[in-house]
Design an enzyme around this catalytic site. Structure first.
Site, PDB file in Angstrom:
ATOM      1  N   HIS A  15       0.865  -1.174   0.000  1.00 36.25           N
ATOM      2  CA  HIS A  15       0.000   0.000   0.000  1.00 36.25           C
ATOM      3  C   HIS A  15       0.899   1.221   0.000  1.00 36.25           C
ATOM      4  CE1 HIS A  15      -3.919  -1.890   0.705  1.00 36.25           C
ATOM      5  NE2 HIS A  15      -3.264  -2.791   1.417  1.00 36.25           N
ATOM      6  N   ALA A  16       0.303   2.391  -0.099  1.00 45.41           N
ATOM      7  CA  ALA A  16       1.024   3.662   0.053  1.00 45.41           C
ATOM      8  C   ALA A  16       2.286   3.678  -0.804  1.00 45.41           C
ATOM      9  CB  ALA A  16       1.317   3.924   1.533  1.00 45.41           C
TER      10      ALA A  16
END
Lengths: 85, 149
Positions: A15-16
């Site tokens: 993620h991110a």
């Protein structure tokens, strides 16, 4: 059939930042790249939507597959991204 | 074309103002950001579609045309593990734009030492396809935020 199975070491999973870096790296390559959870359906590694929807958590394994010229080098780069804690 | 609605009330500030380079540098994608009003509020669906991913601090809604929009409620808020957020919908649910998805309080996020800034990102959007409806200034949740051509 160049393929790597790797554990996602990033604390936030795929993620991110790791997700964005992973997709940007895959998207630059002129060949097809997919990601799957072991036994799951592969999705495009070039789509941030697909990667976020895959929802890979810290400590989970993924299988990255690439086909074509430079596949091994690309896979090395992608593995390095997801292996970084 | 997709009209993307503001998921939260506040001030439109643009992605460059987000205190996280992964959003500010556009690595996640094109879009904008809202500095939310510091009061308990409800984050709504920015488009019609299916909630394909629903975390307390972030969600992705995909329209029938396959376009996905990410709403991220605050920066580094994954670390809160859902504390202070109340999920009001379910993953896999079909929603209309404007439907409440998560209740939260930006003031609490800020009091905990994190930015409550909300990036709204058109995932996999091609360069030049996103145009602001509100480049800056005040918005209410549910107002038109940007167009995705």
């Amino acid at each position: 059939m160049p393929e790597r199975k790797v554990i996602v070491e990033s604390q936030v999973g795929l993620h991110a930042r790791p997700a964005a870096t992973f997709v940007q790296t895959a998207a630059k390559a002129p060949i097809d790249v997919t990601v799957a959870k072991p036994g799951g359906s592969p999705v495009s590694a070039k789509s941030i939507l697909s990667i976020l929807a895959l929802d890979v958590r810290h400590g989970e394994a993924i299988v990255i597959h690439a086909e074509g010229e430079g596949a091994d080098r690309l896979l090395d780069e992608l593995v390095a991204i997801v292996s970084a804690p | 074309m997709t009209t993307v609605l503001a998921p939260v009330a506040g001030r439109v500030v643009g992605l460059a103002a987000v205190p996280d380079p992964v959003f500010a540098e556009g690595l996640v994608g094109l879009g904008t950001a809202i500095d939310p009003a510091r009061e308990p509020g409800t984050a709504v669906a920015p488009i019609d579609g299916t909630i394909v991913k629903l975390h307390p601090h972030a969600y992705v809604i995909v329209g029938d045309d396959g376009r996905g929009v990410l709403v991220h409620l605050g920066i580094d808020t994954v670390e809160l593990r859902g504390e202070g957020f109340r999920v009001l919908a379910a993953e896999g649910e079909r929603v209309r734009a404007g439907r409440p998805v998560v209740a939260w309080d930006p003031a609490l996020v800020e009091a905990g030492g994190r930015s409550p800034m909300c990036p709204v990102v058109a995932l996999d959007a091609l360069p030049g396809t996103v145009g602001a409806l509100v480049p800056s200034g005040a918005v209410r949740a549910g107002d038109g935020l940007f167009l995705w051509h």
